[in-house]
Design an enzyme around this catalytic site. Sequence first.
Site, PDB file in Angstrom:
ATOM      1  N   VAL A  90       0.842  -1.196   0.000  1.00  0.00           N
ATOM      2  CA  VAL A  90       0.000   0.000   0.000  1.00  0.00           C
ATOM      3  C   VAL A  90       0.875   1.242   0.000  1.00  0.00           C
ATOM      4  CG1 VAL A  90      -1.692   1.316   1.321  1.00  0.00           C
ATOM      5  CG2 VAL A  90      -1.926  -1.163   1.124  1.00  0.00           C
ATOM      6  N   GLU A 182      14.149 -11.745  25.996  1.00  0.00           N
ATOM      7  CA  GLU A 182      14.126 -13.076  25.392  1.00  0.00           C
ATOM      8  C   GLU A 182      15.374 -13.330  24.553  1.00  0.00           C
ATOM      9  OE1 GLU A 182       9.238 -13.432  25.235  1.00  0.00           O
ATOM     10  OE2 GLU A 182      10.358 -12.775  23.472  1.00  0.00           O
ATOM     11  N   ASP A 321      -0.999  -1.842  16.157  1.00  0.00           N
ATOM     12  CA  ASP A 321       0.058  -0.862  16.432  1.00  0.00           C
ATOM     13  C   ASP A 321      -0.168   0.477  15.750  1.00  0.00           C
ATOM     14  OD1 ASP A 321       1.695  -2.549  18.047  1.00  0.00           O
ATOM     15  OD2 ASP A 321       2.332  -3.594  16.238  1.00  0.00           O
TER      16      ASP A 321
END
Length: 442
Positions: A90, A182, A321
Site C-alpha cells: 500500500v 528473550e 500498532d
Amino acid sequence: METSTQPTPGPKSPTRVVVVGGGFAGLNVAKGLAGCSGVEVVLLDRRNHHLFQPLLYQVAMAGLSPAEIATPIRSIFRRARNVQVLMAEVRGVLPREHRVVTDAGEIPYDFLVLACGAEHSYFGHDEWERFAPGLKTLEQATEIRRRVLTAFERAEVEGSQGAAPSPWLTFAIVGGGPTGVELAGTLGEIARFTLSRDFRHIDPSAARVILIEAGPRLLPAFHEELGAQARRDLESLGVQVWTGCMVRAIDGESLVLARSGGSDEERLPAKSVIWAAGVKPSPLNAALHTALDIPLDRQGRVIVGPDLTLPGFDDVFLLGDQAACRETPDGPALPGLAPVAMQQGRWAARAIRDRLRGRKIEPFRYIDKGQMATIGRKRAVVEFGRLRFSGLLAWWLWLVIHIYYLIGFKNRFFVIWEWAYSYLTYHRGARLITKRDWQSGP
C-alpha cells in the site's frame, strides 16, 4: 396499455472490505468475515505469509526455522470463497474517494481496515539500522542469526591464528522489553551450553552478552518484582544487565553509551548489536496526518475512539500498532501486544457485520489476559492482573499458550518437536549461515 420501461434491478454488488495487513489484527478481521453473505474481503499484504511474531526471536537465535512460525496467507483462506488475497504494498489511502493506492493499482472499498503493524524506531538515527538490525520480519531474524553465528566463526578463525580474545565475542542487545530479554536469555544459553563444545580455539561460554536498557529496570510494562526476577534469571545465565544506559552512537565496531543523569560517555567495543528498543507505526499514519490533519499521539499512532475508526471517517478502521486506543478518555493507550490486535480484529469484523445488518455497535472493550515473557530454559515471568509468578510453571504456561496460538497443525507439531529436542539436549537445529558477508562486517 403502456409498457413499463423501468430496467429490472440487477443483483446487488457485494460489500467490499479491504483489509491492509496480514498480521494478528488483519487476519482476525478476514477470518471474522470469511463466509459472510454479501461481503467480499480483499486482504492485502506485501508478504505472502502470516508471521507469528512472538516466536520470531527463536528464529533469530537458531531455535526454529522460518517456516515453523510462518504460514502462507492463501492457505489459511483457501476454503473462504469470499476472501481474496493480494500480495501488494500500500502506497497511500484516499478516504474521501474510498480508494487504496497500491503498487498494483488503486482498489476501491466500502469498508477499509488498516492494520499495518509497526517497524523499529531508532529515535532519529536510522543510520544505526545497518549496524543494529531490529526484529520484526523473517528477513531480519535470519540476518541476526547469520551475524550471531558468524561472530563465533570469526572468533574461531582468529583464535586459530593465535590472536588475543576476540571482540567478535561481545554481543550487545539494546532494549530491556520482552524482546530484548528473550534475545539476551537465549543468547546466554547458546554461549554457555549449545556451543560450549563445538569450537577448538575459543571458549563460547566466555562470550559477553550485554543487555542495555535506558530506563531504570527491565520489563517496564510488568510489575517491578517480575522485572527484578528477570534480571536475576539473566544474570544467572551470564548476561550483563546495564540499566540507566542510553545509546549515543553505533558504528559497527562499538557503541557509545551515556549513563542517565551523567554527561560522561563510554565506548563499548561490540561488533554484534541487536536493536530491540523502540517501535513506530506504519508511515501511512504520517501521510494521513498530513493529508487530513488526523490527530496522532507522541508515538505517531492515530488517536481513535472506542469505535476504532479514523476520525471523520466511520468506514475506516485502524487496529493494532497503528492505533492509540483509550478505553477511557484519561486512561493509557492499549499496549501494542498480540492479544490487543487479535481482539480488535475480531471486534472490527463483528462491527462491520452489525453495520450491514443495521444493528447497534457496542464500543470496543479489551479483555486483559495478562502478559508474559520467557528468559530461557525453564525461566519465564507471567502477570495476570494481581497474579504474578515466575519459574518453571510460568515457562510451561508460556510454552502452552504460544503453541496454542500457532496457526496450523504442522507448525505446532514441528515447534513442539524442536523445543522438546532443545530442552533435552540444549542443541538448536537451525544453526545455518545462509549468507557469507564477512568483508562488510558481521
